[in-house]
Write a protein that holds these residues in place. Structure first.
Motif, PDB file in Angstrom:
ATOM      1  N   ILE A   1     -22.700 -58.719   5.717  1.00 25.13           N
ATOM      2  CA  ILE A   1     -21.801 -59.642   6.045  1.00 25.13           C
ATOM      3  C   ILE A   1     -20.824 -59.543   7.497  1.00 25.13           C
ATOM      4  O   ILE A   1     -20.648 -60.532   8.077  1.00 25.13           O
ATOM      5  N   TYR A   2     -20.760 -58.360   7.934  1.00 26.18           N
ATOM      6  CA  TYR A   2     -20.105 -58.345   9.038  1.00 26.18           C
ATOM      7  C   TYR A   2     -20.857 -58.790  10.418  1.00 26.18           C
ATOM      8  O   TYR A   2     -20.313 -59.391  11.298  1.00 26.18           O
ATOM      9  N   TYR A   3     -22.146 -58.720  10.178  1.00 29.75           N
ATOM     10  CA  TYR A   3     -23.186 -59.385  11.102  1.00 29.75           C
ATOM     11  C   TYR A   3     -23.198 -60.925  11.311  1.00 29.75           C
ATOM     12  O   TYR A   3     -23.238 -61.710  12.097  1.00 29.75           O
ATOM     13  N   LEU A   4     -23.287 -61.195   9.683  1.00 32.35           N
ATOM     14  CA  LEU A   4     -23.441 -62.563   9.496  1.00 32.35           C
ATOM     15  C   LEU A   4     -22.254 -63.272   9.777  1.00 32.35           C
ATOM     16  O   LEU A   4     -22.234 -64.585  10.002  1.00 32.35           O
ATOM     17  N   LEU A   5     -21.019 -62.709   9.797  1.00 31.13           N
ATOM     18  CA  LEU A   5     -19.838 -63.316  10.346  1.00 31.13           C
ATOM     19  C   LEU A   5     -19.927 -63.979  11.837  1.00 31.13           C
ATOM     20  O   LEU A   5     -19.440 -64.874  12.262  1.00 31.13           O
ATOM     21  N   LYS A   6     -20.857 -63.097  12.560  1.00 32.86           N
ATOM     22  CA  LYS A   6     -20.882 -63.377  13.956  1.00 32.86           C
ATOM     23  C   LYS A   6     -21.581 -64.647  14.297  1.00 32.86           C
ATOM     24  O   LYS A   6     -21.227 -65.417  14.779  1.00 32.86           O
TER      25      LYS A   6
END
Length: 120
Positions: A81-86
């Protein structure tokens, strides 16, 4: 004894634990998303999404998930999720829009459940 959320014998329903296996599974997706921290890369992505995904070696399945902005599918494919937010922010889908889709709710209903009037 491990706490309930960490005990693999007692999984939390409908929850994906991002572990080493998930990390391996989502490596290409997460690497591509992480690259979007650079302004030059964000511009390159917006200029030609297909070429950018190809440059990062995404499979056709991963590309379909990205094109569809299928956040749940991307998460299930190993996207953190932290990468998908980008990626979400580059394509105009902030955290609340992503969350609404992941919960299968209209954006407005999701916002109402956050008690965050006017949040995006």
């Amino acid at each position: 004894m491990a706490s309930p959320q960490l005990d693999r014998a007692r999984p939390i329903p409908d929850t994906i634990v991002f572990d080493l296996n998930e990390s391996r599974k989502g490596y290409r997706l997460n690497k591509m998303c992480d690259s979007l921290t650079s302004e030059a890369n964000r511009l390159a992505y917006k200029a030609d999404e297909e070429a950018y995904m190809a440059r990062h070696g995404l499979t056709e399945y991963e590309k379909r998930l990205v094109r569809a902005r299928d956040w749940s599918g991307l998460n299930a494919a190993g996207g953190n999720i932290y990468y998908l937010l980008k990626l979400g922010f580059v394509v105009g889908h902030g955290l609340y829009r992503m969350g609404a889709q992941m919960r299968g709710e209209p954006f407005e209903a999701f916002l109402a459940s956050r008690h965050a009037k006017g949040a995006r």
